[in-house]
Design a protein around this motif. Structure first.
Motif, PDB file in Angstrom:
ATOM      1  N   PRO A 144     -51.410  -1.192 -26.640  1.00  0.00           N
ATOM      2  CA  PRO A 144     -50.455  -0.283 -27.278  1.00  0.00           C
ATOM      3  C   PRO A 144     -51.063   0.682 -28.302  1.00  0.00           C
ATOM      4  O   PRO A 144     -50.325   1.366 -29.005  1.00  0.00           O
ATOM      5  N   ASP A 145     -52.401   0.719 -28.438  1.00  0.00           N
ATOM      6  CA  ASP A 145     -53.004   1.714 -29.317  1.00  0.00           C
ATOM      7  C   ASP A 145     -52.802   3.105 -28.726  1.00  0.00           C
ATOM      8  O   ASP A 145     -52.589   3.253 -27.516  1.00  0.00           O
ATOM      9  N   PRO A 146     -52.899   4.147 -29.536  1.00  0.00           N
ATOM     10  CA  PRO A 146     -52.593   5.508 -29.059  1.00  0.00           C
ATOM     11  C   PRO A 146     -53.692   6.165 -28.255  1.00  0.00           C
ATOM     12  O   PRO A 146     -53.459   7.200 -27.612  1.00  0.00           O
ATOM     13  N   ASP A 147     -54.896   5.573 -28.247  1.00  0.00           N
ATOM     14  CA  ASP A 147     -56.070   6.228 -27.673  1.00  0.00           C
ATOM     15  C   ASP A 147     -55.873   6.781 -26.258  1.00  0.00           C
ATOM     16  O   ASP A 147     -56.279   7.930 -25.990  1.00  0.00           O
ATOM     17  N   PRO A 148     -55.273   6.023 -25.323  1.00  0.00           N
ATOM     18  CA  PRO A 148     -55.162   6.564 -23.962  1.00  0.00           C
ATOM     19  C   PRO A 148     -54.365   7.854 -23.887  1.00  0.00           C
ATOM     20  O   PRO A 148     -54.780   8.812 -23.210  1.00  0.00           O
ATOM     21  N   TYR A 149     -53.240   7.915 -24.600  1.00  0.00           N
ATOM     22  CA  TYR A 149     -52.424   9.127 -24.536  1.00  0.00           C
ATOM     23  C   TYR A 149     -53.026  10.255 -25.364  1.00  0.00           C
ATOM     24  O   TYR A 149     -52.904  11.432 -24.995  1.00  0.00           O
ATOM     25  N   LEU A 150     -53.700   9.931 -26.451  1.00  0.00           N
ATOM     26  CA  LEU A 150     -54.399  10.970 -27.211  1.00  0.00           C
ATOM     27  C   LEU A 150     -55.495  11.603 -26.362  1.00  0.00           C
ATOM     28  O   LEU A 150     -55.673  12.827 -26.369  1.00  0.00           O
ATOM     29  N   PRO A 170     -43.011  -1.931 -22.841  1.00  0.00           N
ATOM     30  CA  PRO A 170     -43.058  -1.832 -24.307  1.00  0.00           C
ATOM     31  C   PRO A 170     -44.420  -1.406 -24.843  1.00  0.00           C
ATOM     32  O   PRO A 170     -44.497  -0.592 -25.768  1.00  0.00           O
ATOM     33  N   MET A 171     -45.516  -1.951 -24.279  1.00  0.00           N
ATOM     34  CA  MET A 171     -46.856  -1.597 -24.759  1.00  0.00           C
ATOM     35  C   MET A 171     -47.130  -0.111 -24.563  1.00  0.00           C
ATOM     36  O   MET A 171     -47.722   0.555 -25.416  1.00  0.00           O
ATOM     37  N   GLY A 172     -46.699   0.413 -23.429  1.00  0.00           N
ATOM     38  CA  GLY A 172     -46.900   1.829 -23.147  1.00  0.00           C
ATOM     39  C   GLY A 172     -46.050   2.717 -24.021  1.00  0.00           C
ATOM     40  O   GLY A 172     -46.506   3.780 -24.478  1.00  0.00           O
ATOM     41  N   VAL A 173     -44.816   2.302 -24.269  1.00  0.00           N
ATOM     42  CA  VAL A 173     -43.937   3.075 -25.155  1.00  0.00           C
ATOM     43  C   VAL A 173     -44.543   3.141 -26.553  1.00  0.00           C
ATOM     44  O   VAL A 173     -44.593   4.208 -27.178  1.00  0.00           O
ATOM     45  N   LEU A 174     -45.034   2.008 -27.053  1.00  0.00           N
ATOM     46  CA  LEU A 174     -45.666   1.989 -28.376  1.00  0.00           C
ATOM     47  C   LEU A 174     -46.887   2.898 -28.419  1.00  0.00           C
ATOM     48  O   LEU A 174     -47.095   3.630 -29.385  1.00  0.00           O
ATOM     49  N   ALA A 179     -49.123   7.852 -30.507  1.00  0.00           N
ATOM     50  CA  ALA A 179     -49.858   9.097 -30.249  1.00  0.00           C
ATOM     51  C   ALA A 179     -49.065  10.317 -30.693  1.00  0.00           C
ATOM     52  O   ALA A 179     -49.584  11.441 -30.663  1.00  0.00           O
ATOM     53  N   GLY A 180     -47.801  10.115 -31.066  1.00  0.00           N
ATOM     54  CA  GLY A 180     -46.963  11.222 -31.513  1.00  0.00           C
ATOM     55  C   GLY A 180     -46.221  11.922 -30.405  1.00  0.00           C
ATOM     56  O   GLY A 180     -45.640  12.993 -30.617  1.00  0.00           O
TER      57      GLY A 180
END
Length: 220
Positions: A144-150, A170-174, A179-180
């Motif tokens: 759930p860290d933002p790195d992939p979408y960033l 849920p992990m993907g939503v987070l 990531a904003g």
């Protein structure tokens, strides 16, 4: 006005109807260790890497975590089991991808799976819809860290805050929210109470298509 400049899609449970097969493969693997899993337990961990989810399950059950060699063997056995299946797209996915392509909206694929899984699930033609594909192998920290979408937004040259993420877990939503990004969740594997952090929840891909169509047509 259209609220996004790019659409970033999760893969399993969003583009392809693969999560029951992933879950059933893991259920069989864990039975070898005397652990009875449910599909929901696997669905709730979707987005984490395979190894991370395995470690989390062992710890959650108060069991010793296998060593690195055994974890690798366990993951390879699961992948071989999963890759025996043919994976199908969800209904309306091609309509959604073509709609965005016709409106020149950049797209990315962002998954906690390995690149080999992406290549098993999607043909080269389907992969060509995406300007970038970010797998768990491409980031230091997965969902759930933002790195992939960033990373996906940066690869497309788009502000994450002007990106729409489509998720189902849920992990993907987070990950998307951290990531904003603006996040729409689809109830393909889990019901809406598990997706409450998303900005919008769609019952199915028909609803998602209608949402995208309305925004794109109004932006003309």
């Amino acid at each position: 006005m259209i609220p996004f400049k790019a659409v970033l899609f999760d893969l399993d449970g969003v583009i392809v109807d693969s999560m029951p097969l992933h879950a059933d493969s893991w259920i069989k693997i864990f039975r070898e260790y005397g652990v009875d899993l449910t599909r929901t337990e696997v669905f709730m961990r979707e987005g984490m890497s395979g190894i991370a989810s395995v470690i989390d399950i062992f710890r959650d059950r108060g069991l010793p975590v296998p060593d690195e060699k055994e974890l690798g063997r366990l993951l390879e056995k699961k992948l071989a089991m999963f890759e025996n299946h043919t994976i199908r797209l969800f209904p309306r996915v091609m309509d959604i991808l073509n709609l965005l392509k016709d409106h020149s909206v950049p797209m990315a694929l962002v998954t906690g799976s390995l690149r080999r899984t992406v290549e098993h699930e999607l043909s080269a033609e389907l992969r060509s819809f995406f300007g970038t594909i970010v797998t768990i192998e491409d980031v230091r920290r997965g969902k759930p860290d933002p790195d992939p979408y960033l990373q996906a937004a940066a690869s497309l040259g788009v502000d994450p805050g002007k990106s729409l993420v489509v998720e189902n877990a849920p992990m993907g939503v987070l990950s998307a929210k951290r990531a904003g990004a603006w996040c729409a969740a689809v109830e393909t594997t889990l019901s809406r109470e598990h997706l409450a952090e998303a900005d919008m929840i769609c019952a199915d891909h028909d609803e998602l298509y209608s949402f995208l169509f309305d925004r794109l047509e109004h932006a003309r």
